[in-house]
Design a protein around this motif. Structure first.
Motif, PDB file in Angstrom:
ATOM      1  N   GLY A 121     100.761  35.102  24.287  1.00 27.91           N
ATOM      2  CA  GLY A 121     100.914  35.600  23.081  1.00 27.91           C
ATOM      3  C   GLY A 121     100.586  34.539  22.044  1.00 27.91           C
ATOM      4  O   GLY A 121     100.234  34.815  20.759  1.00 27.91           O
ATOM      5  N   GLU A 122     101.292  33.326  22.149  1.00 27.69           N
ATOM      6  CA  GLU A 122     101.333  32.358  21.173  1.00 27.69           C
ATOM      7  C   GLU A 122     100.231  30.913  21.768  1.00 27.69           C
ATOM      8  O   GLU A 122      99.634  30.551  20.848  1.00 27.69           O
ATOM      9  N   ASP A 123     100.340  30.667  23.023  1.00 21.51           N
ATOM     10  CA  ASP A 123      99.645  29.622  23.578  1.00 21.51           C
ATOM     11  C   ASP A 123      98.912  30.248  24.714  1.00 21.51           C
ATOM     12  O   ASP A 123      99.382  30.807  25.604  1.00 21.51           O
ATOM     13  N   ASN A 124      97.657  29.619  24.981  1.00 21.50           N
ATOM     14  CA  ASN A 124      96.874  29.891  26.176  1.00 21.50           C
ATOM     15  C   ASN A 124      97.133  28.567  27.049  1.00 21.50           C
ATOM     16  O   ASN A 124      97.134  27.641  26.981  1.00 21.50           O
ATOM     17  N   ALA A 125      97.209  28.952  28.299  1.00 25.58           N
ATOM     18  CA  ALA A 125      97.196  28.081  29.352  1.00 25.58           C
ATOM     19  C   ALA A 125      95.598  27.594  29.761  1.00 25.58           C
ATOM     20  O   ALA A 125      94.799  27.959  29.128  1.00 25.58           O
ATOM     21  N   ALA A 126      95.571  26.487  30.150  1.00 22.80           N
ATOM     22  CA  ALA A 126      94.126  25.917  30.706  1.00 22.80           C
ATOM     23  C   ALA A 126      93.559  27.099  31.638  1.00 22.80           C
ATOM     24  O   ALA A 126      94.224  27.731  32.468  1.00 22.80           O
ATOM     25  N   ALA A 127      92.092  27.165  31.669  1.00 23.67           N
ATOM     26  CA  ALA A 127      91.707  28.339  32.429  1.00 23.67           C
ATOM     27  C   ALA A 127      91.690  27.693  33.871  1.00 23.67           C
ATOM     28  O   ALA A 127      91.839  26.753  34.065  1.00 23.67           O
ATOM     29  N   SER A 128      91.622  28.904  34.703  1.00 29.02           N
ATOM     30  CA  SER A 128      91.579  28.679  36.280  1.00 29.02           C
ATOM     31  C   SER A 128      90.495  27.961  36.581  1.00 29.02           C
ATOM     32  O   SER A 128      89.483  27.534  35.740  1.00 29.02           O
ATOM     33  N   SER A 129      90.190  27.657  37.967  1.00 30.96           N
ATOM     34  CA  SER A 129      89.004  27.034  38.157  1.00 30.96           C
ATOM     35  C   SER A 129      87.932  28.214  38.031  1.00 30.96           C
ATOM     36  O   SER A 129      88.200  29.218  38.185  1.00 30.96           O
ATOM     37  N   THR A 130      86.765  27.980  38.361  1.00 29.91           N
ATOM     38  CA  THR A 130      85.718  28.964  38.462  1.00 29.91           C
ATOM     39  C   THR A 130      85.153  29.124  39.783  1.00 29.91           C
ATOM     40  O   THR A 130      84.685  28.151  40.365  1.00 29.91           O
ATOM     41  N   LEU A 131      85.089  30.367  40.172  1.00 32.94           N
ATOM     42  CA  LEU A 131      84.539  30.689  41.553  1.00 32.94           C
ATOM     43  C   LEU A 131      83.337  31.294  41.300  1.00 32.94           C
ATOM     44  O   LEU A 131      83.078  32.210  40.389  1.00 32.94           O
ATOM     45  N   ALA A 132      82.402  31.129  42.169  1.00 40.06           N
ATOM     46  CA  ALA A 132      81.073  31.781  42.478  1.00 40.06           C
ATOM     47  C   ALA A 132      81.225  33.085  43.353  1.00 40.06           C
ATOM     48  O   ALA A 132      81.911  32.850  44.599  1.00 40.06           O
ATOM     49  N   PHE A 133      80.451  34.299  43.363  1.00 41.94           N
ATOM     50  CA  PHE A 133      80.201  35.066  44.506  1.00 41.94           C
ATOM     51  C   PHE A 133      78.881  36.079  43.956  1.00 41.94           C
ATOM     52  O   PHE A 133      78.356  35.799  42.882  1.00 41.94           O
ATOM     53  N   TYR A 134      78.272  36.589  45.092  1.00 41.31           N
ATOM     54  CA  TYR A 134      77.200  37.422  44.739  1.00 41.31           C
ATOM     55  C   TYR A 134      77.563  38.755  45.174  1.00 41.31           C
ATOM     56  O   TYR A 134      78.566  39.340  45.947  1.00 41.31           O
ATOM     57  N   THR A 135      76.864  39.579  44.485  1.00 47.06           N
ATOM     58  CA  THR A 135      76.720  40.989  44.895  1.00 47.06           C
ATOM     59  C   THR A 135      75.677  41.478  45.571  1.00 47.06           C
ATOM     60  O   THR A 135      74.602  41.108  45.384  1.00 47.06           O
ATOM     61  N   GLU A 136      75.683  42.378  46.682  1.00 45.29           N
ATOM     62  CA  GLU A 136      74.737  42.428  47.393  1.00 45.29           C
ATOM     63  C   GLU A 136      73.493  43.356  46.820  1.00 45.29           C
ATOM     64  O   GLU A 136      74.112  44.264  46.224  1.00 45.29           O
ATOM     65  N   GLY A 137      72.403  43.027  47.084  1.00 51.09           N
ATOM     66  CA  GLY A 137      71.147  43.884  46.699  1.00 51.09           C
ATOM     67  C   GLY A 137      70.636  44.703  47.550  1.00 51.09           C
ATOM     68  O   GLY A 137      70.588  44.061  48.861  1.00 51.09           O
ATOM     69  N   ASN A 138      70.067  45.718  47.253  1.00 48.86           N
ATOM     70  CA  ASN A 138      69.279  46.639  48.147  1.00 48.86           C
ATOM     71  C   ASN A 138      68.199  45.854  48.854  1.00 48.86           C
ATOM     72  O   ASN A 138      67.237  45.438  47.953  1.00 48.86           O
ATOM     73  N   GLY A 139      67.930  45.785  50.069  1.00 47.92           N
ATOM     74  CA  GLY A 139      67.053  45.268  50.899  1.00 47.92           C
ATOM     75  C   GLY A 139      66.820  43.746  50.769  1.00 47.92           C
ATOM     76  O   GLY A 139      65.599  43.199  51.102  1.00 47.92           O
ATOM     77  N   VAL A 140      67.686  42.980  50.271  1.00 50.22           N
ATOM     78  CA  VAL A 140      67.627  41.406  49.926  1.00 50.22           C
ATOM     79  C   VAL A 140      68.209  40.903  51.444  1.00 50.22           C
ATOM     80  O   VAL A 140      69.162  41.019  51.887  1.00 50.22           O
ATOM     81  N   SER A 141      67.208  40.134  51.749  1.00 51.02           N
ATOM     82  CA  SER A 141      67.429  39.310  52.987  1.00 51.02           C
ATOM     83  C   SER A 141      67.870  37.858  52.776  1.00 51.02           C
ATOM     84  O   SER A 141      68.087  37.365  53.674  1.00 51.02           O
ATOM     85  N   ASN A 142      67.465  37.514  51.656  1.00 50.77           N
ATOM     86  CA  ASN A 142      67.602  35.930  51.392  1.00 50.77           C
ATOM     87  C   ASN A 142      68.068  35.883  49.938  1.00 50.77           C
ATOM     88  O   ASN A 142      67.601  36.561  48.992  1.00 50.77           O
ATOM     89  N   TYR A 143      69.394  35.298  49.702  1.00 51.67           N
ATOM     90  CA  TYR A 143      69.908  35.235  48.359  1.00 51.67           C
ATOM     91  C   TYR A 143      69.716  33.501  47.983  1.00 51.67           C
ATOM     92  O   TYR A 143      69.599  32.870  48.595  1.00 51.67           O
ATOM     93  N   ALA A 144      69.332  33.868  46.438  1.00 51.36           N
ATOM     94  CA  ALA A 144      69.248  32.523  45.987  1.00 51.36           C
ATOM     95  C   ALA A 144      70.727  31.308  46.112  1.00 51.36           C
ATOM     96  O   ALA A 144      71.762  32.106  45.903  1.00 51.36           O
ATOM     97  N   PRO A 145      70.463  30.052  46.179  1.00 55.70           N
ATOM     98  CA  PRO A 145      71.844  29.313  46.267  1.00 55.70           C
ATOM     99  C   PRO A 145      72.566  29.457  44.898  1.00 55.70           C
ATOM    100  O   PRO A 145      71.905  29.775  43.649  1.00 55.70           O
ATOM    101  N   PHE A 146      73.797  29.366  44.820  1.00 59.12           N
ATOM    102  CA  PHE A 146      74.426  29.029  43.404  1.00 59.12           C
ATOM    103  C   PHE A 146      74.114  27.923  42.773  1.00 59.12           C
ATOM    104  O   PHE A 146      73.517  27.039  43.479  1.00 59.12           O
ATOM    105  N   THR A 147      74.091  27.765  41.434  1.00 59.41           N
ATOM    106  CA  THR A 147      74.067  26.606  40.892  1.00 59.41           C
ATOM    107  C   THR A 147      74.929  25.474  41.103  1.00 59.41           C
ATOM    108  O   THR A 147      76.277  25.796  41.538  1.00 59.41           O
ATOM    109  N   ALA A 148      74.525  24.243  41.162  1.00 58.73           N
ATOM    110  CA  ALA A 148      75.477  23.258  41.513  1.00 58.73           C
ATOM    111  C   ALA A 148      76.887  23.287  40.732  1.00 58.73           C
ATOM    112  O   ALA A 148      76.637  23.388  39.580  1.00 58.73           O
ATOM    113  N   ALA A 149      77.946  23.009  41.438  1.00 64.95           N
ATOM    114  CA  ALA A 149      79.114  22.668  40.730  1.00 64.95           C
ATOM    115  C   ALA A 149      79.352  21.267  40.486  1.00 64.95           C
ATOM    116  O   ALA A 149      78.950  20.476  41.372  1.00 64.95           O
TER     117      ALA A 149
END
Length: 237
Positions: A121-149
């Motif tokens: 309420g007064e001060d913020n902590a540093a943000a957590s690490s950032t994680l990536a995830f995909y939501t499944e698409g209908n009929g998708v057989s191959n997903y694009a890679p995540f952007t480089a970290a």
């Protein structure tokens, strides 16, 4: 002689009065409690779900994370941010809660990047690490890679001139895919391509003193699907 003697008691009383007033004024006045500075909470140390590089079969995601701690025992709030880029410049969902979980409806067939920031309420902590995830698409057989970290150099870091190692991490929910990288590097924003089809996720570049360098990494899978990376920069001593 009598006049001089009569002045002595008067001076003594005045001295006692002055000393009494002086001692009561020291320390800002009696009964005033000193101000205790606020301490920011710790950063959220663990993002529980969705875990890193997870393929979620449902787009209605219940995010979960570990609680932060606060030495002042303040009630903590958590702000979750979900974006479509790792640097979180394109935030598509942002909510605040006092719980350590929240459900958010997202689109299907999309790569998302999320983190959580704790606040007392007064001060913020540093943000957590950032994680990536995909939501499944209908009929998708191959997903694009995540952007480089980014691993190193850190964004806007000041580093020694000479040989600088560019270091990043690539990932893909299609674990059987083979990833390669196109490296863009130069002294101006939106630099030209420097190396194509790298099979490793580090590369040494030669730098000179007093210069700002810009770079990005595009990630490709063996099906020809590419993810355009974020642009980073650093400056040399």
């Amino acid at each position: 002689m009598n006049k001089i003697l009569k002045l002595i008691p008067v001076l003594a009383v005045a001295a006692v009065f002055t000393a009494s007033c002086s001692s009561s004024d020291d320390g800002g006045g009696a009964g005033v409690a000193p101000t205790v500075p606020n301490t920011a909470p710790t950063a959220v140390s663990n993002l529980v779900y969705p875990s890193s590089d997870l393929l979620c079969i449902d787009s209605n995601i219940t995010f979960e994370w570990a609680a932060a701690t606060d030495v002042d025992n303040d009630v903590l709030e958590y702000t979750i941010r979900v974006a479509t880029d790792r640097d979180q410049t394109n935030i598509i969902a942002q909510q605040t809660t006092t719980n350590t979980s929240i459900t958010i409806q997202l689109g299907a067939g999309t790569a998302y990047y999320w983190n959580v920031t704790a606040s007392d309420g007064e001060d913020n902590a540093a943000a957590s690490s950032t994680l990536a995830f995909y939501t499944e698409g209908n009929g998708v057989s191959n997903y694009a890679p995540f952007t480089a970290a980014l691993n190193a150099p850190a964004v806007d870091a000041l580093v020694d001139a000479g040989t600088t190692t560019l270091d990043w991490t690539g990932s893909d929910v299609d674990v059987a895919d083979t990833l390669t990288y196109d490296l863009y590097f130069g002294t101006t924003s939106s630099p030209a391509i420097s190396q194509s089809d790298l099979t490793v996720s580090t590369f040494d570049v030669t730098t000179v003193a007093g210069t700002t360098y810009y770079w990005r990494v595009d990630t490709k899978d063996n099906n020809g699907v590419k993810s355009i990376g974020q642009e980073w920069s650093f400056t040399t001593n």
